[in-house]
Design an enzyme around this catalytic site. Sequence first.
Site, short mmCIF file in Angstrom:
data_model
loop_
_atom_site.label_atom_id
_atom_site.label_comp_id
_atom_site.label_asym_id
_atom_site.label_seq_id
_atom_site.Cartn_x
_atom_site.Cartn_y
_atom_site.Cartn_z
N TYR A 1 0.83 -1.20 0.00
CA TYR A 1 0.00 0.00 0.00
C TYR A 1 0.87 1.26 0.00
CZ TYR A 1 -3.53 -3.42 1.50
OH TYR A 1 -4.34 -4.51 1.60
N HIS B 1 -0.01 -12.35 1.10
CA HIS B 1 -0.87 -11.39 0.43
C HIS B 1 -1.15 -11.78 -1.02
CE1 HIS B 1 -1.52 -6.74 -0.24
NE2 HIS B 1 -2.63 -7.44 -0.36
#
Length: 316
Positions: free
Chosen positions: A56, A122
Amino acid sequence: MKCSKLGPTGLNVSSLSYGARSLGEALSKSKLDRCIETVHAALDGGINLIDVAPAYGGSLAELNLGRALIGLPRERYYLATKIGSYSEARHDYDYSRGSTERSVEHSLKRLGVEYVDLIQCHDIEFADHNQIVAETLPALQRLKEQGLVRHIGVTGLPLNIFRSILDRVEPGTVEAILSFCHYQLNDNSLLDLIPYLKTKGVGIINAAPLGMGLLTSEGPPAWHPAGEAVRGICRKAVSHCAAKGVNIVKLAIQYCCANSDIATTLVGTGCAKEILEDIASINQSMDVALLAEVLEILKPIHNHIFTRGLPQHRDF
């Protein structure tokens, strides 16, 4: 706020949790100040789980979250972060042992903590699952034994990826899954997987209750993969709620948090006012009549969502 155990982890997580992706967009001091204010508002409002990832904002979200947490007692919150996916735009995925160990080390430094409560592989729809089972998860297990991570999970969009991993590892290896865009007003296909996850003793984190912007007055961002048919019908549902004087965001969050099989639902915003509104919504009664009307509007696109990842991992 109501709290529930996240599977076998023992973590007693708030029914609403905070997704810190927006902190990766805080490029100015004013934006950072607003994000820090939002994190503090979330914690003050009863949220105790914060989820972030090095992907992110190119690790900026972790760095800014670490700044927001300075001076706060560590026992006040649970931290979840991730390894493996570093940039979807650049197809930067690395689930090797070396990368995994470095990623955790760097995340701890950015976050300013000695351990994370939950480390997650992830977006494993982009991974070789043989590597996840034989290399990545054992590496995380070693980090768990060292006390650098407390619990292990996996995340991704296609639902079939979870069976692919859980059927191949010992019970307790994976303690939680994070699924997104599959338990929301227009798609609740996660329901079909919940009985299986229960038999595996795995906790459930639900993310993207607003469909990554589909169920908002602003609508989804330009990059959103949903087609115009899905976008158009979601706009009708948003407008229907607005005509009744209700923000569909409130209804969407209430709908997700009402399912007791889901330990927590992640919401993300960079605005303190919005996170406080989200928290307030789950303490209010859901308008079941309006819910029925909205579900009827969304019926033509029910569970008609997108997929992604390596071909062998896609849902369709």
